[in-house]
Scaffold this motif. Structure first.
Motif, mmCIF file in Angstrom:
data_model
loop_
_atom_site.group_PDB
_atom_site.id
_atom_site.type_symbol
_atom_site.label_atom_id
_atom_site.label_comp_id
_atom_site.label_asym_id
_atom_site.label_seq_id
_atom_site.Cartn_x
_atom_site.Cartn_y
_atom_site.Cartn_z
ATOM 1 N N SER A 30 -66.820 104.259 12.903
ATOM 2 C CA SER A 30 -67.445 104.039 11.608
ATOM 3 C C SER A 30 -66.390 103.702 10.567
ATOM 4 O O SER A 30 -65.307 104.288 10.554
ATOM 5 N N ASN A 31 -66.733 102.761 9.684
ATOM 6 C CA ASN A 31 -65.882 102.490 8.535
ATOM 7 C C ASN A 31 -66.493 103.148 7.294
ATOM 8 O O ASN A 31 -66.201 102.767 6.180
ATOM 9 N N TYR A 32 -67.357 104.124 7.518
ATOM 10 C CA TYR A 32 -68.055 104.918 6.500
ATOM 11 C C TYR A 32 -69.186 104.159 5.830
ATOM 12 O O TYR A 32 -69.862 104.701 4.979
ATOM 13 N N TRP A 33 -69.420 102.893 6.195
ATOM 14 C CA TRP A 33 -70.594 102.159 5.737
ATOM 15 C C TRP A 33 -71.483 101.825 6.924
ATOM 16 O O TRP A 33 -72.683 101.910 6.840
ATOM 17 N N LYS A 34 -70.851 101.402 8.027
ATOM 18 C CA LYS A 34 -71.577 101.061 9.237
ATOM 19 C C LYS A 34 -70.925 101.745 10.421
ATOM 20 O O LYS A 34 -69.718 101.974 10.434
ATOM 21 N N THR A 35 -71.747 102.038 11.423
ATOM 22 C CA THR A 35 -71.267 102.688 12.636
ATOM 23 C C THR A 35 -71.568 101.782 13.823
ATOM 24 O O THR A 35 -72.682 101.257 13.940
#
Length: 95
Positions: A30-35
């Motif tokens: 995850s880039n903390y917006w999308k997983t």
């Protein structure tokens, strides 16, 4: 100008770190917006670097994924080592 340089420094260091959750069948990045979910067979090699205060793990993929060919993260010491030792069959293709 100093704010711009500091912003670039943050972007190229801290913001490149991703969150990795490992499961028995696949791992999630995850880039903390999308997983995104990846299979363990997609891993070409894993690099571990120890900087004293923290360890930095870089997963190199065989082909480019949605987040690039390299996945860099700071692992939880207990969880990462425990998962690797409990599931050696998932990482057998790396040796």
């Amino acid at each position: 100008m100093m704010y711009f340089i500091f912003g670039l420094f943050l972007y190229f260091t801290v913001f490149q770190l991703l969150r990795v959750d490992m499961g028995p069948e696949r791992y999630f990045v995850s880039n903390y917006w999308k997983t995104y979910a990846y299979h363990y067979d997609d891993i070409e090699r894993i690099e571990e670097k120890n900087y004293g205060l923290f360890k930095l793990i870089t997963i190199h993929l065989r082909a480019k994924g949605k987040l690039g060919r390299r996945i860099t993260f700071i692992p939880s010491y207990k969880n990462y080592e425990h998962f690797i030792s409990e599931h050696p069959d998932l990482f057998a293709h790396l040796t």
